[in-house]
Design a protein around this motif. Sequence first.
Motif, PDB file in Angstrom:
ATOM      1  N   PRO A 257       0.887  -1.158   0.186  1.00  0.00           N
ATOM      2  CA  PRO A 257      -0.042  -0.026   0.000  1.00  0.00           C
ATOM      3  C   PRO A 257       0.831   1.243   0.034  1.00  0.00           C
ATOM      4  O   PRO A 257       1.996   1.240   0.571  1.00  0.00           O
ATOM      5  CB  PRO A 257      -0.807   0.105   1.339  1.00  0.00           C
ATOM      6  CG  PRO A 257      -0.696  -1.608   2.008  1.00  0.00           C
ATOM      7  CD  PRO A 257       0.479  -2.075   1.293  1.00  0.00           C
ATOM      8  N   GLN A 258       0.422   2.258  -0.489  1.00  0.00           N
ATOM      9  CA  GLN A 258       1.260   3.500  -0.956  1.00  0.00           C
ATOM     10  C   GLN A 258       0.868   4.553   0.287  1.00  0.00           C
ATOM     11  O   GLN A 258      -0.612   4.530   0.841  1.00  0.00           O
ATOM     12  CB  GLN A 258       0.903   4.078  -2.114  1.00  0.00           C
ATOM     13  CG  GLN A 258       1.310   3.258  -3.397  1.00  0.00           C
ATOM     14  CD  GLN A 258       2.764   2.929  -3.246  1.00  0.00           C
ATOM     15  OE1 GLN A 258       3.789   3.868  -3.509  1.00  0.00           O
ATOM     16  NE2 GLN A 258       3.208   1.889  -3.174  1.00  0.00           N
ATOM     17  N   ASP A 259       1.622   5.369   0.707  1.00  0.00           N
ATOM     18  CA  ASP A 259       1.219   6.387   1.516  1.00  0.00           C
ATOM     19  C   ASP A 259       0.187   7.688   0.825  1.00  0.00           C
ATOM     20  O   ASP A 259       0.293   7.428  -0.503  1.00  0.00           O
ATOM     21  CB  ASP A 259       2.580   7.276   2.252  1.00  0.00           C
ATOM     22  CG  ASP A 259       3.509   7.758   1.311  1.00  0.00           C
ATOM     23  OD1 ASP A 259       3.077   8.383   0.250  1.00  0.00           O
ATOM     24  OD2 ASP A 259       4.661   7.905   1.552  1.00  0.00           O
TER      25      ASP A 259
ATOM     26  N   GLU B  40     -13.869   9.068  -5.722  1.00  0.00           N
ATOM     27  CA  GLU B  40     -14.246  10.567  -5.577  1.00  0.00           C
ATOM     28  C   GLU B  40     -12.521  11.206  -5.832  1.00  0.00           C
ATOM     29  O   GLU B  40     -12.877  12.176  -6.651  1.00  0.00           O
ATOM     30  CB  GLU B  40     -14.313  10.893  -4.102  1.00  0.00           C
ATOM     31  CG  GLU B  40     -15.913  10.470  -3.610  1.00  0.00           C
ATOM     32  CD  GLU B  40     -15.839  10.186  -2.020  1.00  0.00           C
ATOM     33  OE1 GLU B  40     -16.970   9.845  -1.445  1.00  0.00           O
ATOM     34  OE2 GLU B  40     -14.727  10.265  -1.200  1.00  0.00           O
ATOM     35  N   GLU B  41     -11.686  10.716  -5.391  1.00  0.00           N
ATOM     36  CA  GLU B  41     -10.503  11.347  -5.642  1.00  0.00           C
ATOM     37  C   GLU B  41     -10.128  11.372  -7.128  1.00  0.00           C
ATOM     38  O   GLU B  41      -9.615  12.404  -7.738  1.00  0.00           O
ATOM     39  CB  GLU B  41      -9.350  10.664  -4.784  1.00  0.00           C
ATOM     40  CG  GLU B  41      -9.296  10.953  -3.565  1.00  0.00           C
ATOM     41  CD  GLU B  41      -8.420   9.980  -2.749  1.00  0.00           C
ATOM     42  OE1 GLU B  41      -8.253  10.439  -1.539  1.00  0.00           O
ATOM     43  OE2 GLU B  41      -8.016   8.919  -3.227  1.00  0.00           O
ATOM     44  N   THR B  42     -10.520  10.353  -8.001  1.00  0.00           N
ATOM     45  CA  THR B  42     -10.240  10.425  -9.357  1.00  0.00           C
ATOM     46  C   THR B  42     -11.005  11.529 -10.165  1.00  0.00           C
ATOM     47  O   THR B  42     -10.480  11.968 -11.111  1.00  0.00           O
ATOM     48  CB  THR B  42     -10.500   9.006 -10.219  1.00  0.00           C
ATOM     49  OG1 THR B  42     -11.782   8.529  -9.546  1.00  0.00           O
ATOM     50  CG2 THR B  42      -9.279   8.018  -9.603  1.00  0.00           C
TER      51      THR B  42
ATOM     52  N   LEU C 133       0.138   9.096  -7.883  1.00  0.00           N
ATOM     53  CA  LEU C 133      -0.262   7.846  -8.786  1.00  0.00           C
ATOM     54  C   LEU C 133      -1.781   8.101  -9.443  1.00  0.00           C
ATOM     55  O   LEU C 133      -1.832   7.880 -10.788  1.00  0.00           O
ATOM     56  CB  LEU C 133      -0.395   6.438  -8.011  1.00  0.00           C
ATOM     57  CG  LEU C 133       0.973   6.012  -7.743  1.00  0.00           C
ATOM     58  CD1 LEU C 133       1.218   4.770  -6.884  1.00  0.00           C
ATOM     59  CD2 LEU C 133       1.923   5.743  -9.001  1.00  0.00           C
ATOM     60  N   GLU C 134      -2.652   8.417  -8.710  1.00  0.00           N
ATOM     61  CA  GLU C 134      -4.022   8.759  -9.032  1.00  0.00           C
ATOM     62  C   GLU C 134      -4.043   9.854 -10.163  1.00  0.00           C
ATOM     63  O   GLU C 134      -4.605   9.724 -11.073  1.00  0.00           O
ATOM     64  CB  GLU C 134      -4.907   9.074  -7.988  1.00  0.00           C
ATOM     65  CG  GLU C 134      -5.518   8.110  -7.341  1.00  0.00           C
ATOM     66  CD  GLU C 134      -6.444   8.455  -6.063  1.00  0.00           C
ATOM     67  OE1 GLU C 134      -7.538   8.009  -5.953  1.00  0.00           O
ATOM     68  OE2 GLU C 134      -5.868   9.413  -5.306  1.00  0.00           O
ATOM     69  N   ASP C 135      -3.431  10.815  -9.724  1.00  0.00           N
ATOM     70  CA  ASP C 135      -3.129  12.080 -10.700  1.00  0.00           C
ATOM     71  C   ASP C 135      -2.643  11.733 -12.191  1.00  0.00           C
ATOM     72  O   ASP C 135      -3.265  12.167 -13.068  1.00  0.00           O
ATOM     73  CB  ASP C 135      -2.551  13.220 -10.105  1.00  0.00           C
ATOM     74  CG  ASP C 135      -2.966  14.639 -10.498  1.00  0.00           C
ATOM     75  OD1 ASP C 135      -3.840  14.603 -11.095  1.00  0.00           O
ATOM     76  OD2 ASP C 135      -2.212  15.558 -10.379  1.00  0.00           O
TER      77      ASP C 135
END
Length: 360
Positions: free
Chosen positions: A262-264, A287-289, A271-273
Amino acid sequence: SDLSFILGTRPEIIKLSPVIRACQQRDVPFSLIHTGQHYSDELDSVFFEQLELPAPEYNLSVGSGSQGKQTGEMIVEIESVLEEEQPDVVLVQGDTNSVLAGTIAATKIEGIEVGHVEAGLRSFDREMPEEINRRLADHSADYLFPPTETSRQQLLSEGLPDDWITVTGNTIVDAVMQNAEIAHEQSCVLSELGVEEEFGLLTAHRAENVDNRDRFISLLEGVAKAAREQELPVVYPIHPRAKKRIAEFDIDVPEAIRIMEPQDFLDFLVLEDEATIVFTDSGGVQEETCILQTPCVTLRDNTERPETVEVDANRIVGVEPDDIAEGTREMITVESEWENPFGDGTSAEQILDALEYDRE
Ligand code: UD1
Ligand code: UDP
């Protein structure tokens, strides 16, 4: 203290962090009660450090267990802390067992009111433990903070009084806005993982997907199929529940998918961005995406975040490989210029305003 926060899992730590910071800025006395539902560093302490949160005054160390055992132990422990602490208001966030336990314990103690952050979400899938938790929390709370007008309407349709409800947006917008720039400045995750070109990001941890061998295999094969079609490598920071199931079910993870720790939060935001596309069964990741303008394919049969689909940031595709591949083809061509439906990043301030904690 005036306010006690009850939290226990990764998403609660992240989504309550802006509210905790706003309390610090307004000099609102508060305490943190950690149930210990999550306890591994990578799901817990890493977020306290990175988000610069104070250490919880109480850690109840409840840990993992069956639904009833985990929730029951939390209720007992939370009740005894709250009787000592006697806050005016308890805040819970989301739909985990920590939320249900915190709400039940607090609401029955005289003089304590409960505020539910992220109220009014519904998947209408009563098989999910989260759906039960969020319904019961909404119907026991005194203050309801739905993120959108859709979730407010849901609460009203269930007979909850309008004057208990304040639409605040979702505190995840605050958290993303407070951390996205820092993330891009500080994180080296792209070069560390060697994913500086196009790539896909996968998260899957939900019980209904990973606790069922056939469903989990289908999900992985579907993501691998989409990845091969689009010629994208896929990285999968894996939740411990999913990791445990892969070992237990003896699943061969397809070559196109690379499993990692798992990433911090900062690395995960980058990564998502930067991902070409995100595959997920997480609530927060949908939500974040949507906030970060990255197309999302949701590996579930339903969502309690329909706003993401309405603005065309997300497709709900289930776990059949053909459906995952088709959803990916569709989302990859969508123009990323949708509107963020979850507010302007002032949710934490709006929650404290509604609770009448004055600004300095
Ligand atoms: C919980 C929430 C889920 C949320 C997720 C966030 C409920 C019912 N589920 O699911 O809604 O999306 O948190 O990540 O509240 N484990 C560890 N280390 C930990 C915690 C768990 O290894 O720190 C492993 C244990 O094997 C445990 C399993 O993960 O049995 C599941 O943990 P649990 O807290 O029961 O549920 P999550 O799947 O984390
Ligand atoms: N997240 C993270 N590292 C990861 C995966 C997720 O920091 O490797 C963050 C993500 O940014 C989001 C939250 O964890 O804010 C989502 O939590 P999760 O998917 O565990 O729970 P859910 O939102 O589904 O309840």
